[in-house]
Design a protein around this motif. Structure first.
Motif, PDB file in Angstrom:
ATOM      1  N   VAL A 591       0.847  -1.192   0.000  1.00  0.00           N
ATOM      2  CA  VAL A 591       0.000   0.000   0.000  1.00  0.00           C
ATOM      3  C   VAL A 591       0.882   1.242   0.000  1.00  0.00           C
ATOM      4  CG1 VAL A 591      -1.770   1.314   1.202  1.00  0.00           C
ATOM      5  CG2 VAL A 591      -1.805  -1.191   1.274  1.00  0.00           C
ATOM      6  N   GLY A 592       0.791   2.039  -1.047  1.00  0.00           N
ATOM      7  CA  GLY A 592       1.579   3.255  -1.137  1.00  0.00           C
ATOM      8  C   GLY A 592       0.682   4.467  -1.298  1.00  0.00           C
ATOM      9  N   TYR A 593       1.037   5.536  -0.579  1.00  0.00           N
ATOM     10  CA  TYR A 593       0.260   6.766  -0.698  1.00  0.00           C
ATOM     11  C   TYR A 593       1.141   7.842  -1.311  1.00  0.00           C
ATOM     12  CZ  TYR A 593      -3.002   4.453   2.454  1.00  0.00           C
ATOM     13  OH  TYR A 593      -3.884   3.567   3.016  1.00  0.00           O
ATOM     14  N   ALA A 594       0.652   8.467  -2.372  1.00  0.00           N
ATOM     15  CA  ALA A 594       1.379   9.559  -3.008  1.00  0.00           C
ATOM     16  C   ALA A 594       1.336  10.777  -2.091  1.00  0.00           C
ATOM     17  CB  ALA A 594       0.759   9.881  -4.361  1.00  0.00           C
TER      18      ALA A 594
END
Lengths: 719, 719
Positions: A591-594
């Motif tokens: 899970v990656g958040y910009a």
């Protein structure tokens, strides 16, 4: 620690090794020159030594707004802070006919600016003076309660002298837990006005659902203006007042920031515990957080169950229930985060290594006996931790019992000269006490209070004998049956449920209260000696810690120095600076958040129902896509919020976020959920701060709820 | 469409333009040579023309497992499918003493393989023969019901003839909605055994919480083995049976895949609606999904409310409630997705462009009158959609009323020769009907059924007059009071609540049922003529659509051809192939999901409480980090699941996922939440499929629950 009134702090007089530094750090301005090299290496283009001076920009433009932060942004006293920080001002100016919370507010010129609630204050730090010697002169050679009282008395005297100057609010802050003391002098501005606020559905888009969450899409900003009297001095509201001219104001950047860009932030972070001992970390994770959550969950269940059966009780306890839920959520998040960061083991290893290193040093190892004594004092405090948690909840989670205890304590304190009274019971506090007594009316139901007390005191009755208090056992009985009988009797006979009765007792003296014919006041009179005694014991312990803990801090600072690392003092609501960069977040596996959100996300989240009910003018403007001049060049989308690794905590709300040139690019307003534990440990993997992108603010002021005159004054005219 | 028994389908005889193709597509094997160029361009290294033949690898290794998919993975009949697909087999072999669901199962050699439940079947497609002419010969020149019946009769005759061959299961499938028909011939293997299953907490880690979610961390696989009789033919379980030798099996890849790598998948996707008309898209989004959700939510509330007051009713309706909630969630997700993709507008524009193009063509425009007639038939069906939804729920959401209606219908159908009976009421179906009648006992409560009927029939009573049915009005009354009186009377007097009574009536003839002295059977007898009439009307409409819709498909195929795009037929549980690549997902603004998950995520999610209660052996192995030979070289972490843009739908569970060389790298088991709407529209931004990474399976078999003999047989020995 309960140093709420007096803000303790300490400066770092020693020189730091100018080596590379992690992004972690809430630096005192005076420390910044000494970490100039990593600051420049991180991308700062200004002169680090200029940051040390509170009276020079940019720090002279930073203001304290209530318990949070803001900044001057024009020559004529405009202040930018969060919508949630200025919420009381907006609420004060709202009524059924003109609901500024829902509609927002755009003053079309200066004459339309609306006065804030009269108790709203802006404070500008104008002095930060080392007073360690003056604070400790009388304390030296003393221990325990005497040490505590000497520090307290010296601090109060300094504050009183400082506040003799008109318009000044002063406090004494300790840095490094009793090692150093500073006198903080703040200019207090009392006439503040509302200039521009977005509607709630922009300023608080997502509300509780999005609280602590990233990605975020909130326009959490509001513009205020500070006014002074015709003589230029702080004054109460008057038509004749004129805008305050700040010594300096921040300039809004023409360009925005994107991933990897340098950012820095200044503000008033409230409290952190990062330099607490390993034993305190273990206590927090292994006992305090789980025990508090368990106790609060029981109270939550009591209130929810009562509310299901009684609609009126449900309304009366709605606010207390909300607050319990918030605390349960925050405590649970803190626990989760500290476990994820393996905080106890990390701190334990670090402390063990520090002590092993210390024992090998020449002079420094002389600190060891004091450190051991501090550890022993901390451990001693834990002996009654279960009892103290319950007694704390007994006072914070009841309405009528708390009122009775407060009335008794006030009468007791009034027997002393005002300067010697307990914080919270001085003359200046009495209006606040009266207001609390009045509020009870909307928040009290006898059946619910009895059930809450039953829950807490049943737990108390089950404590081991060593934690029992004779006065409480006598007052409430030692069995469930005795407890039930006592509560029934006391609550049936008390007249304190009546507001006039409560307020009437505020004017009575100690003798009258001691012999009061009210069952609950009689109960409180029986408990008071125990509470005073427990308070004395706490102050004695805190006095010793204030005396002994500086040795621990000194060892830590020396240990870090040989590691090539500087140490910032734990936060204590004094002005601090942190620096870092715009940073993405990898919160969980895959899970990656910009680091930037865009207006597209507002539409994605929008359901038309609060808290995701973006106003039509905003949705229309997004549909039109009229973003010329405000788009992020890299993504080609319209930024709303951005994420950084800046070191923040509660109190940093409204902190200005600056770019490498010191220009304003953002406004801090929240942290991510994974960072709730950062008050104890900064984990660079998870600690992020959430900011309003000022391009979004400018676009709203230009295209959605236009205020061209305001953009002009802010130096960023409409496009 | 209700072609449940007969699987209709159509082949694509025309040649497709070999131009670039979107990743969208559930291709018939016979279509693959014609899209060879984009397939090679996407990265496939094999010969596309070899993929056309069902009897050659890799397609000859793909098997149908119940309503899902699996694949042969060894010469001796090992079959790999999902844990959730083989769950019934695991459950059948579990009891209180030996709970294979919780513990998993590892056969230590072939003698320990456990027989599946006797009704468990594996089917291998061995024939796929064009039979369009034979199916349509009698139908040509007919319309409506006559067309329907002619197609139905021809299909049943073909199936009956085909099934004369021992061990074969046959069906007729239409592709392109009545344009082409195929006879599907499947070898049916009846002796299947359990070889290897992980514990539930691995095979279904995350359960409902993670269902439809990415990132995912599930070991959703199980290994079975097919057996045949000593003569090599399909046989019931016997100790004397020997492993089946499949014509071909898939080879497990030594290496894994990573972001951007080519993958393909073969399986039996159940049903899609992608080539439905724009009007059907609008009906689905604007009426059918919201109306179904609203009606089901009302039923959910009835059951929940009843369950709060009556613990036994709560248990009896738990399964129905769960199913309602699942459907509400899925329908809501589909609606959300179709709106997010703006599906109605996109389809409308596409269809309008197709029709405008068609009208400009020479011969092709002759299709237009048939297309218009198909549209009119679809619109006509909508005239009674509110009523039809309610009548459908009336039968699917009641227990006793459904039983009564089914008994009446069975008696009615028994008056015909078996071959002419309605699907579901033939002799082969009678055991299933009896089993349904028995199940009622555990799922019925008269008070709840009356409340469910009250909810549905109150809605029915409020319908406009044109949608009313005389028999229903007469049976239930036209006012709420009449309805309540009727239900009270009927349910007080019926004996069908007794299992023996229900089963007794199964043996009665039509005359006996028509004059039954049971109040509910009498009610059902009154409703039956209406239901038969409505069924006739539906079949007439479906007959016309079967006749007319091929013109729409032909126009669409021709329109796509001049756009340079091939058209795959909508899914209908026949064997299909899709290809694409391992792909990340940007699900929302600033939210990005990586395409591979790792064992670190198992630990992150683990709470110790189901469904996040990873078994100790797994947690220990992760803590040891003994991953040699299985790590993903790019990320350096141990893969668990991966994500691709492969085109899948329900029925693709257990589908083998192959790399560019045709080697097995994954096992499909789910889609992401954003892809629930893909049954109607493939939106490349959001449509993803979720696969078990076979490196995870191999690691589990090597290091966690070792089965070295099995890894040897799978051709990937332990490291």
């Amino acid at each position: 620690m309960r140093w709420k009134r007096m803000l303790w702090s300490t400066a770092v007089a020693m020189s730091f090794s100018p080596l590379a530094q992690a992004d972690e750090g809430m630096w005192m301005p005076s420390q910044l020159p000494s970490i100039g090299r990593p600051l420049k290496a991180a991308g700062y283009r200004g002169d680090p030594s200029a940051l040390a001076d509170l009276t020079r920009p940019p720090l002279s433009a930073v203001v304290k707004v209530g318990g949070a932060t803001g900044a001057f942004v024009s020559e004529q006293g405009l202040v930018l802070t969060n919508h949630h920080v200025a919420f009381g001002v907006i609420q004060y100016n709202s009524n059924a006919q003109r609901n500024l919370i829902e509609q927002g507010y755009v003053a079309t010129d200066r004459s339309e600016e609306l006065p804030a609630n009269p108790d709203f204050r802006l404070r500008v730090t104008v002095g930060f003076e080392q007073v360690t010697d003056r604070v400790l002169t009388d304390a030296r050679g003393k221990t325990g309660r005497a040490y505590y009282d000497a520090v307290d008395a010296a601090g109060k005297a300094l504050v009183a002298a400082c506040e003799r100057e008109d318009g000044m609010r002063c406090s004494v802050a300790t840095l490094f837990y009793g090692r150093d003391f500073y006198l903080v002098k703040q200019l207090e501005l009392r006439d503040v006005r509302l200039v521009y606020a977005p509607p709630r559905a922009i300023g608080n888009y997502g509300d509780e659902v999005d609280n602590f969450m990233w990605p975020r899409h909130s326009g959490d900003f509001t513009v205020l203006r500070a006014y002074v009297g015709p003589d230029g001095k702080p004054a109460d509201y008057s038509k004749d007042n004129r805008p305050y001219t700040p010594p300096e104001h921040l300039k809004i950047a023409r360009e925005g920031v994107n991933e990897g860009d340098f950012v820095m932030l200044a503000g008033y972070p409230g409290i952190t515990y990062r330099h607490r001992s390993a034993a305190e970390f273990a206590d927090q994770v292994q006992w305090r957080l789980p025990a508090s959550v368990a106790a609060m969950k029981q109270l939550q269940e009591v209130i929810e169950d009562a509310g299901e059966k009684d609609a009126q009780a449900k309304i009366r306890y709605a606010s207390q229930l909300q607050s319990l839920k918030n605390n349960i959520k925050r405590f649970s998040g803190e626990l989760e985060g500290l476990k994820r960061s393996d905080a106890v083991a990390v701190r334990q290893q670090d402390e063990a290594a520090m002590l092993a290193w210390l024992d090998k040093q020449g002079t420094a190892k002389a600190l060891r006996p004091q450190i051991d004594a501090a550890m022993a004092a901390i451990a001693a405090g834990n002996a009654s931790r279960e009892r103290d948690l319950l007694l704390g909840l007994l006072q914070s989670q009841t309405q009528l019992l708390r009122s009775a205890l407060r009335l008794q304590r006030l009468a007791h304190e009034r027997g002393k000269p005002d300067a010697e009274r307990e914080n919270g019971y001085q003359q200046r506090d009495e209006e606040l006490i009266a207001s609390g007594l009045r509020q009870v009316q909307r928040r009290y139901d006898p059946a619910v209070e009895k059930r809450l007390l039953t829950a807490l005191l049943t737990r108390y009755q089950q404590l081991p004998a060593a934690q029992h208090v004779a006065e409480f056992d006598a007052a409430f009985g030692r069995t469930p049956t005795e407890l039930a009988t006592t509560l029934d009797r006391v609550y049936a006979a008390t007249a304190l449920g009546d507001e006039a009765q409560r307020l009437r007792w505020m004017d009575a003296d100690a003798a009258a209260l001691a012999t009061a014919d009210d069952s609950l006041l009689q109960l409180a009179a029986k408990l008071q000696p125990a509470l005073l005694r427990i308070d004395d014991e706490r102050k004695a312990r805190e006095g010793d810690l204030l005396r002994l803990r500086p040795a621990y801090m000194q060892a830590l600072i020396a240990y870090r120095e040989q590691q090539g690392r500087a140490v910032y003092p734990d936060a204590n609501a004094t002005l601090r600076v942190s620096y870092g960069k715009v940073t993405a977040l990898k919160a969980r596996d895959a899970v990656g958040y910009a680091p930037l959100t865009s207006t597209a996300g507002i539409v994605e989240k929008n359901t038309g129902v609060a808290p995701f009910d973006a106003p039509k003018p905003l949705l229309d403007a997004i549909a039109r896509g009229d973003y010329a001049g405000y788009l992020d060049p890299k993504s080609g989308s319209m930024p709303v919020n951005f994420l950084s690794n800046l070191d923040t905590t509660g109190g940093n709300s409204g902190s200005p976020v600056l770019n490498a040139k010191g220009e304003l690019v953002g406004l801090n307003f929240d942290s991510n959920w994974e960072a709730v534990s950062a008050s104890w440990m900064f984990d660079p993997r998870y600690k992020r701060a959430i900011h309003v992108d000022l391009r979004y603010m400018r676009w709203l002021m230009d295209k959605v709820y236009p205020a061209p005159w305001l953009l002009q004054e802010l130096g960023v005219p409409a496009r």
